[in-house]
Design a protein around this motif. Sequence first.
Motif, PDB file in Angstrom:
ATOM      1  N   SER A  86     -15.198 -35.554   2.488  1.00 40.55           N
ATOM      2  CA  SER A  86     -13.848 -35.853   2.972  1.00 40.55           C
ATOM      3  C   SER A  86     -12.855 -34.800   2.507  1.00 40.55           C
ATOM      4  N   LEU A 141     -14.251 -35.884  19.844  1.00 36.05           N
ATOM      5  CA  LEU A 141     -13.458 -37.054  19.482  1.00 36.05           C
ATOM      6  C   LEU A 141     -13.995 -38.288  20.189  1.00 36.05           C
ATOM      7  N   ALA A 195     -17.169 -39.500  18.528  1.00 39.40           N
ATOM      8  CA  ALA A 195     -16.935 -40.235  17.281  1.00 39.40           C
ATOM      9  C   ALA A 195     -16.481 -41.663  17.572  1.00 39.40           C
ATOM     10  N   SER A 230     -17.411 -41.597  11.268  1.00 44.33           N
ATOM     11  CA  SER A 230     -17.390 -40.435  10.371  1.00 44.33           C
ATOM     12  C   SER A 230     -18.707 -39.664  10.408  1.00 44.33           C
ATOM     13  N   ALA A 252     -18.809 -37.782  13.790  1.00 41.82           N
ATOM     14  CA  ALA A 252     -17.868 -36.665  13.742  1.00 41.82           C
ATOM     15  C   ALA A 252     -18.471 -35.514  12.937  1.00 41.82           C
ATOM     16  N   HIS A 253     -19.046 -35.828  11.788  1.00 39.51           N
ATOM     17  CA  HIS A 253     -19.629 -34.778  10.956  1.00 39.51           C
ATOM     18  C   HIS A 253     -20.806 -34.106  11.664  1.00 39.51           C
ATOM     19  N   THR A 294     -13.711 -35.882   8.545  1.00 38.38           N
ATOM     20  CA  THR A 294     -12.852 -37.056   8.448  1.00 38.38           C
ATOM     21  C   THR A 294     -12.463 -37.285   6.992  1.00 38.38           C
ATOM     22  N   GLN A 321     -10.767 -40.712   5.058  1.00 40.88           N
ATOM     23  CA  GLN A 321     -10.219 -42.053   5.187  1.00 40.88           C
ATOM     24  C   GLN A 321      -9.191 -42.304   4.094  1.00 40.88           C
ATOM     25  N   LEU A 369      -8.828 -36.767  11.117  1.00 39.08           N
ATOM     26  CA  LEU A 369     -10.015 -36.251  11.792  1.00 39.08           C
ATOM     27  C   LEU A 369      -9.686 -34.901  12.411  1.00 39.08           C
TER      28      LEU A 369
END
Length: 195
Positions: free
Chosen positions: A25, A40, A43, A122, A125-126, A132, A134, A161
Motif C-alpha cells: 500500500s 479500474l 478491479a 486490491s 488492481a495489483h 491501492t 485503504q 487507487l
Amino acid sequence: MSTPVLERTAETSVPLLDVLAERWSPRAFDPTSPIDEAKLTGALEAARWAPSASNTQPWRFIVARRGTDLHATIDGALVGFNREWAGNAQVLVAAFAEETDADGNPRPWAQYDLGQAVAHLSVQAHADGLFTHQMGGVDREALRALPGVDERFTPVSVIALGELGDASALSEKLQERETAPRVRRPLDETIIASA
C-alpha cells in the motif's frame, strides 16, 4: 511518469501467490497520469464477484476520478496525514457496507463482506499494475452526505487507487514509511488456537 517500483515483496513463511506477496500500500501516487479505465473496471468487477453471505453483496462504492468535484469532496473527507498524499491518486473509492437491507433486516456480516470485496479489488488492481491504499482515517459523516448514499449504507473507508508515483515527492516522514521494511506479526501470534 515512469517510476521504478520498489522491491516490496513480503518475506513469507511459505510461498504465496506472487500477486499476494508483492501487493503493498503505497502513499506515492502519480499525480499526472490518467486512470486506465479498463483496469479500474477490472478491479471493480473483482469486487463484484467477491463472496458474500447468502449472496447479499452488502457493499457499495462511490468511484471518484481525480479532477472531478466528487474526487475533491472525498479527498476533503480524509483526515490526518491521509490529506498529505491521497489526493494524488487517480481514483478515490468510498466504500460502504449495507448493514440493513431494504426491508430493515440487519446484516451483521456486511462489513466483513465489504472487506472481502475490497480485498478482491486490491488484488485485481495489483495484478493489473495498479496500486491501492485503504484508509480508515475519514470523516464518515462527510461520506454519508455524498450523493446517492442511502441511510442504510454505513461509510467504512476510502481506497486510493492508481499508478505508483515518485516517493521523493512525499514529505520526509512519509518517505520513511514508504521505504521502511514490510513487517507483520508472526503467524503463530496471529492464530489463537489450532487443533
